[in-house]
Enzyme design. Sequence first.
Site, PDB file in Angstrom:
ATOM      1  N   GLU A  44       1.068  -1.137  -0.183  1.00 42.33           N
ATOM      2  CA  GLU A  44      -0.131   0.167  -0.086  1.00 42.33           C
ATOM      3  C   GLU A  44       0.991   1.140  -0.045  1.00 42.33           C
ATOM      4  O   GLU A  44       1.733   1.248   0.888  1.00 42.33           O
ATOM      5  CB  GLU A  44      -0.760   0.139   1.294  1.00 42.33           C
ATOM      6  CG  GLU A  44      -1.943   1.132   1.429  1.00 42.33           C
ATOM      7  CD  GLU A  44      -2.733   0.943   2.502  1.00 42.33           C
ATOM      8  OE1 GLU A  44      -2.765   0.151   3.203  1.00 42.33           O
ATOM      9  OE2 GLU A  44      -3.422   2.094   2.773  1.00 42.33           O
ATOM     10  N   ARG A 269       4.180 -12.861   9.978  1.00 41.74           N
ATOM     11  CA  ARG A 269       4.839 -11.868  10.043  1.00 41.74           C
ATOM     12  C   ARG A 269       6.466 -11.806  10.301  1.00 41.74           C
ATOM     13  O   ARG A 269       6.599 -12.540  11.274  1.00 41.74           O
ATOM     14  CB  ARG A 269       4.339 -10.636  10.790  1.00 41.74           C
ATOM     15  CG  ARG A 269       2.950 -10.052  10.269  1.00 41.74           C
ATOM     16  CD  ARG A 269       2.482  -9.150  11.243  1.00 41.74           C
ATOM     17  NE  ARG A 269       2.988  -7.579  10.834  1.00 41.74           N
ATOM     18  CZ  ARG A 269       2.526  -7.026   9.767  1.00 41.74           C
ATOM     19  NH1 ARG A 269       1.430  -7.623   9.270  1.00 41.74           N
ATOM     20  NH2 ARG A 269       2.911  -5.958   9.462  1.00 41.74           N
ATOM     21  N   LYS A 279       4.082   0.890   9.442  1.00 44.26           N
ATOM     22  CA  LYS A 279       4.231   2.034   9.060  1.00 44.26           C
ATOM     23  C   LYS A 279       3.678   3.319   9.834  1.00 44.26           C
ATOM     24  O   LYS A 279       4.229   4.259  10.005  1.00 44.26           O
ATOM     25  CB  LYS A 279       3.443   2.123   7.502  1.00 44.26           C
ATOM     26  CG  LYS A 279       4.273   1.540   6.363  1.00 44.26           C
ATOM     27  CD  LYS A 279       3.642   1.526   5.157  1.00 44.26           C
ATOM     28  CE  LYS A 279       2.848   0.332   5.133  1.00 44.26           C
ATOM     29  NZ  LYS A 279       2.036   0.004   4.024  1.00 44.26           N
TER      30      LYS A 279
HETATM   31  P1  ATP Z   1       2.481  -2.182   8.005  1.00 44.60           P
HETATM   32  O1  ATP Z   1       1.689  -2.732   9.350  1.00 44.60           O
HETATM   33  O2  ATP Z   1       3.780  -1.744   8.381  1.00 44.60           O
HETATM   34  O3  ATP Z   1       1.712  -0.962   7.731  1.00 44.60           O
HETATM   35  P2  ATP Z   1       1.251  -3.624   5.759  1.00 44.60           P
HETATM   36  O4  ATP Z   1       0.977  -5.015   5.946  1.00 44.60           O
HETATM   37  O5  ATP Z   1       0.069  -2.705   6.384  1.00 44.60           O
HETATM   38  O6  ATP Z   1       2.500  -3.033   7.016  1.00 44.60           O
HETATM   39  P3  ATP Z   1       1.194  -3.256   3.254  1.00 44.60           P
HETATM   40  O7  ATP Z   1       2.094  -2.146   2.319  1.00 44.60           O
HETATM   41  O8  ATP Z   1       0.016  -3.586   3.015  1.00 44.60           O
HETATM   42  O9  ATP Z   1       1.891  -3.069   4.680  1.00 44.60           O
HETATM   43  O10 ATP Z   1       2.098  -4.772   2.853  1.00 44.60           O
HETATM   44  C1  ATP Z   1       2.554  -5.352   1.606  1.00 44.60           C
HETATM   45  C2  ATP Z   1       2.961  -6.427   1.799  1.00 44.60           C
HETATM   46  O11 ATP Z   1       3.913  -6.626   2.819  1.00 44.60           O
HETATM   47  C3  ATP Z   1       1.843  -7.511   2.235  1.00 44.60           C
HETATM   48  O12 ATP Z   1       1.662  -8.608   1.637  1.00 44.60           O
HETATM   49  C4  ATP Z   1       2.114  -7.562   3.639  1.00 44.60           C
HETATM   50  O13 ATP Z   1       1.609  -8.707   4.341  1.00 44.60           O
HETATM   51  C5  ATP Z   1       3.694  -7.895   3.562  1.00 44.60           C
HETATM   52  N1  ATP Z   1       4.179  -7.360   5.053  1.00 44.60           N
HETATM   53  C6  ATP Z   1       4.076  -6.182   5.579  1.00 44.60           C
HETATM   54  N2  ATP Z   1       4.508  -6.033   6.895  1.00 44.60           N
HETATM   55  C7  ATP Z   1       5.129  -7.428   6.947  1.00 44.60           C
HETATM   56  C8  ATP Z   1       5.796  -7.960   8.022  1.00 44.60           C
HETATM   57  N3  ATP Z   1       6.496  -7.558   9.109  1.00 44.60           N
HETATM   58  N4  ATP Z   1       6.123  -9.392   7.715  1.00 44.60           N
HETATM   59  C9  ATP Z   1       6.006 -10.003   6.658  1.00 44.60           C
HETATM   60  N5  ATP Z   1       5.545  -9.444   5.512  1.00 44.60           N
HETATM   61  C10 ATP Z   1       5.052  -8.135   5.578  1.00 44.60           C
HETATM   62 MG    MG Z   2      -1.526  -2.299   5.027  1.00 46.01          MG
END
Ligand code: ATP
Ligand code: MG
Length: 568
Positions: A44, A269, A279
């Site tokens: 995102e 994760r 983020k």
């Molecule tokens: P955040 O909690 O940091 O905002 P998010 O999951 O909302 O992370 P996205 O940009 O939606 O961030 O994630 C893009 C991809 O990266 C998704 O497939 C998500 O599952 C993966 N991802 C994000 N954080 C992690 C993590 N800590 N470990 C493994 N994969 C992750």
């Molecule tokens: Mg997200």
Amino acid sequence: MSKNGNDKNGTPGRPGVDFIRARIQDDNASGRFGGRVHTRFPPEPNGCLHLGHAKSICLNFGVAGEFGGKCNLRFDDTNPAKEETEYVDSIREDVRWLGGDWQEREFYASDYFEQLYAYAEQLIRMGKAYVDDLSADEIREYRGTLTEPGRESPWRSRSMEENLDLFRRMRAGEFSDGARVLRAKIDMASSNPAMRDPTLYRIRHAEHHRTGKTWCIYPLYDYTHCLSDSLEGITHSLCTLEFANNRELYDWVLDALNVYHPQQIEFARLNLTCTVLSKRRLIQLVESGCVSGWDDPRMPTLSGLRRRGVPPEALREFCARVGLARVNSTVEVAMLEFCIREYLNDHAPRVMAVLDPVKVIIENYPKGQVETFEMPYHPEDAAFGSRNVPFSRELYIERDDFRANPPRKYHRLAPDAEVRLRYAYLITCREAVLDETGKVRELRCMYDPQSRGGRSPDGRRVKGTIHWVSAAHALPATMRLYEQLFAVANPGEAPEEGTFLDNVTPDSLRCTRGWMEPALADACVGDRVQFERLGYFCKDRESTAEMPVFNRTVTLRDSWAKLEKREG
Ligand code: ATP
Ligand code: MG
């Protein structure tokens, strides 16, 4: 541990293969997707990528590469309020840097808005979606809890015609934000709260970074993601564990519309000690001014790690060692440092620099004389080549390499003690000249002309070897020495200590004015070196011609090896 770290979480009967790769092998064997493997990395664009994303990038692009498949880069840009083009650019750069190659397949969920809208009308016509007039608070209240079923909205039984009319008017902008939503008509009594008539569309009169003012209704993640996967022909949709409950909805949407159906698979994760990886929190670090920006070298963002000097190869190795699991756990940050050191040990040339200088004057060395010593850039790998290092009567050494009152087993310089200057000569300290505050101003030493190259001419034992630079030839540099931004293992997890921001260590950046050997005049921004005995450093983008800046990537001390020993 095997190279890819899968021994500890391999699949029974298939050692070395994690559960995701095992499922892909099974799908290929059964011909489920015609032997195709097609993944996606779906960030995102509401912030910069961090180490957690690195795990997802390595997994999605890694799996595609190993099975001869493809991996798309898809921006999951359904939320107009928080997303920005600046993040899109930084994400692209970071994925490419880590080695992800999406070729021409760069997609945006917003590319599908028209198609997603058409699918929504289709669901309405099938009686599988309805427009609800309840407020967000009421919807929450009607949803029930894990132990109690939800209640049906009074608007649930609207006619198909009315729903279609209202949904079209939602799109046309007739209603204000939050006035109505489109919901899937599934089951308010489902044991899975994700299935209790989830919201598919909401009204948001906001400008979108790509579609501008075309839309005032925006599809939600659960509805958008599965259909984007379907439209792109994804085979395996890999996501983190918190989406496990949403898989039922993922499948419901695709089944209801009877479209191509990828398989969602969840994995744990990445969590790291002494690190925040969300983020939402990283934005707060940036906005509170705790760090200088998203790419501050203390940030666990890919841009921060890159600027700090962490090589992408070390991050890939780290992700492989972490492996894949079906339960969440926290990895020691020392393991990341271990991977960085291990890579840089083999790949960074070694040079000499003094961070906290004190002057050495070699009294019996002829004034004006300069000798050069040829020094290899890497003691174990001749391929690195060598350079000539000038030596003269006045040198700088590390302030910490001299003690007026040396403790036992201190093998460096002290009054009347002898030490080896790396690759050069043996010197003995005759006198320490102090300034008015009692601080050492210069060290008056004698060298042994017979010891050229650092040899001991008569076999006498000289244990200590220290690094040095010739004062007349040295280049000035600003050295930025970074410590962990958080000293506690789980920032923000102890409520009595306040928020995670209260756990930020105050002195995580220390700057010094040091001196480097002249060979570093040619260093480019991003170049990584080992300053002997001090650590690995990387030339920063804020360097100027007059004043290069070097960031300490990591020290030489191997705390992970110690940790492993203690735990093993
Ligand atoms: P955040 O909690 O940091 O905002 P998010 O999951 O909302 O992370 P996205 O940009 O939606 O961030 O994630 C893009 C991809 O990266 C998704 O497939 C998500 O599952 C993966 N991802 C994000 N954080 C992690 C993590 N800590 N470990 C493994 N994969 C992750
Ligand atoms: Mg997200």
